[in-house]
Design a protein around this motif. Structure first.
Motif, short mmCIF file in Angstrom:
data_model
loop_
_atom_site.label_atom_id
_atom_site.label_comp_id
_atom_site.label_asym_id
_atom_site.label_seq_id
_atom_site.Cartn_x
_atom_site.Cartn_y
_atom_site.Cartn_z
N MET A 1 0.84 -1.17 0.00
CA MET A 1 0.00 0.00 0.00
C MET A 1 0.89 1.24 0.00
O MET A 1 1.89 1.30 0.69
N PRO A 2 0.50 2.24 -0.78
CA PRO A 2 1.33 3.45 -0.84
C PRO A 2 1.30 4.21 0.48
O PRO A 2 0.37 4.08 1.26
N PRO A 3 2.34 5.03 0.72
CA PRO A 3 2.36 5.83 1.94
C PRO A 3 1.15 6.76 2.00
O PRO A 3 0.55 7.10 0.98
N HIS A 4 0.80 7.17 3.19
CA HIS A 4 -0.33 8.07 3.39
C HIS A 4 -0.17 9.32 2.55
O HIS A 4 0.90 9.90 2.48
N GLY A 5 -1.25 9.73 1.88
CA GLY A 5 -1.20 10.94 1.08
C GLY A 5 -0.77 10.72 -0.36
O GLY A 5 -0.71 11.66 -1.14
N THR A 6 -0.42 9.48 -0.74
CA THR A 6 -0.07 9.21 -2.12
C THR A 6 -1.09 8.25 -2.71
O THR A 6 -1.77 7.53 -1.99
N ALA A 7 -1.16 8.25 -4.01
CA ALA A 7 -2.11 7.38 -4.69
C ALA A 7 -1.36 6.42 -5.60
O ALA A 7 -0.29 6.73 -6.09
N ARG A 8 -1.94 5.28 -5.80
CA ARG A 8 -1.38 4.30 -6.73
C ARG A 8 -2.37 4.19 -7.88
O ARG A 8 -3.56 4.00 -7.67
N LEU A 9 -1.89 4.33 -9.07
CA LEU A 9 -2.74 4.35 -10.25
C LEU A 9 -2.16 3.42 -11.30
O LEU A 9 -0.97 3.47 -11.59
N THR A 10 -3.02 2.59 -11.88
CA THR A 10 -2.63 1.74 -13.00
C THR A 10 -3.44 2.19 -14.21
O THR A 10 -4.67 2.27 -14.13
N VAL A 11 -2.74 2.49 -15.29
CA VAL A 11 -3.42 2.91 -16.52
C VAL A 11 -3.29 1.79 -17.54
O VAL A 11 -2.19 1.31 -17.82
N SER B 1 -7.65 -5.16 -22.23
CA SER B 1 -6.81 -3.96 -22.38
C SER B 1 -5.35 -4.34 -22.54
O SER B 1 -4.93 -5.43 -22.17
N LEU B 2 -4.59 -3.39 -23.06
CA LEU B 2 -3.15 -3.55 -23.10
C LEU B 2 -2.61 -3.56 -21.68
O LEU B 2 -3.18 -2.93 -20.79
N ASN B 3 -1.52 -4.26 -21.45
CA ASN B 3 -0.94 -4.24 -20.11
C ASN B 3 -0.38 -2.84 -19.83
O ASN B 3 -0.25 -2.02 -20.75
N PRO B 4 -0.06 -2.52 -18.58
CA PRO B 4 0.38 -1.16 -18.26
C PRO B 4 1.60 -0.69 -19.06
O PRO B 4 1.64 0.47 -19.49
N ASP B 5 2.57 -1.55 -19.29
CA ASP B 5 3.76 -1.13 -20.05
C ASP B 5 3.40 -0.82 -21.50
O ASP B 5 3.84 0.20 -22.06
N ASN B 6 2.60 -1.68 -22.13
CA ASN B 6 2.20 -1.43 -23.52
C ASN B 6 1.27 -0.23 -23.62
O ASN B 6 1.30 0.51 -24.60
N SER B 7 0.45 -0.02 -22.61
CA SER B 7 -0.42 1.15 -22.58
C SER B 7 0.41 2.43 -22.51
O SER B 7 0.15 3.39 -23.24
N ARG B 8 1.41 2.43 -21.65
CA ARG B 8 2.29 3.60 -21.53
C ARG B 8 3.00 3.88 -22.85
O ARG B 8 3.08 5.02 -23.30
N ALA B 9 3.48 2.83 -23.50
CA ALA B 9 4.17 3.00 -24.77
C ALA B 9 3.22 3.56 -25.84
O ALA B 9 3.60 4.44 -26.61
N LEU B 10 2.00 3.08 -25.87
CA LEU B 10 1.02 3.59 -26.83
C LEU B 10 0.72 5.07 -26.58
O LEU B 10 0.69 5.87 -27.51
N ILE B 11 0.54 5.42 -25.35
CA ILE B 11 0.28 6.83 -25.00
C ILE B 11 1.45 7.71 -25.41
O ILE B 11 1.27 8.78 -25.99
N GLN B 12 2.67 7.25 -25.15
CA GLN B 12 3.85 8.02 -25.53
C GLN B 12 3.95 8.18 -27.05
O GLN B 12 4.27 9.28 -27.55
N ARG B 13 3.62 7.13 -27.80
CA ARG B 13 3.64 7.24 -29.27
C ARG B 13 2.60 8.24 -29.76
O ARG B 13 2.88 9.03 -30.65
N ARG B 14 1.44 8.19 -29.19
CA ARG B 14 0.37 9.13 -29.60
C ARG B 14 0.74 10.57 -29.28
O ARG B 14 0.48 11.48 -30.06
#
Length: 91
Positions: A1-11, A73-86
């Motif tokens: 679990m992330p430290p208090h006050g931080t969020a964990r997000l998966t895209v 959906s694409l896995n998080p790494d492939n999603s990140r790569a697609l977003i960066q390409r776009r």
């Protein structure tokens, strides 16, 4: 679990090539309350307002839909790569 006050997000990107899916009719969220006596809630938004579903079978259905979307959906790494390409394509 992330430290208090931080969020964990998966895209994860659900590409058009995935085709039709069970959430095509609108957005939803499943709100969970770990460590609480409150039950999970499915929250749906539409042009006519919002709806909160609290019955276990209803919430379970939306959890199934979410699991289906995540699997298609694409896995998080492939999603990140697609977003960066776009981003590179439009800048």
């Amino acid at each position: 679990m992330p430290p208090h006050g931080t969020a964990r997000l998966t895209v994860q990107v659900l590409p058009f090539s995935a085709g039709m899916h069970p959430a095509v009719d609108g957005t939803f969220m499943v709100l969970g309350f770990p460590g609480s006596l409150d039950l999970d809630v499915a929250y749906l938004e539409s042009q006519n307002g919002a709806l909160y579903l609290e019955k276990k079978p209803q919430v379970a259905r939306y959890n199934q839909v979410f699991d289906h979307l995540r699997a298609k959906s694409l896995n998080p790494d492939n999603s990140r790569a697609l977003i960066q390409r776009r981003i590179q394509e439009i800048t």
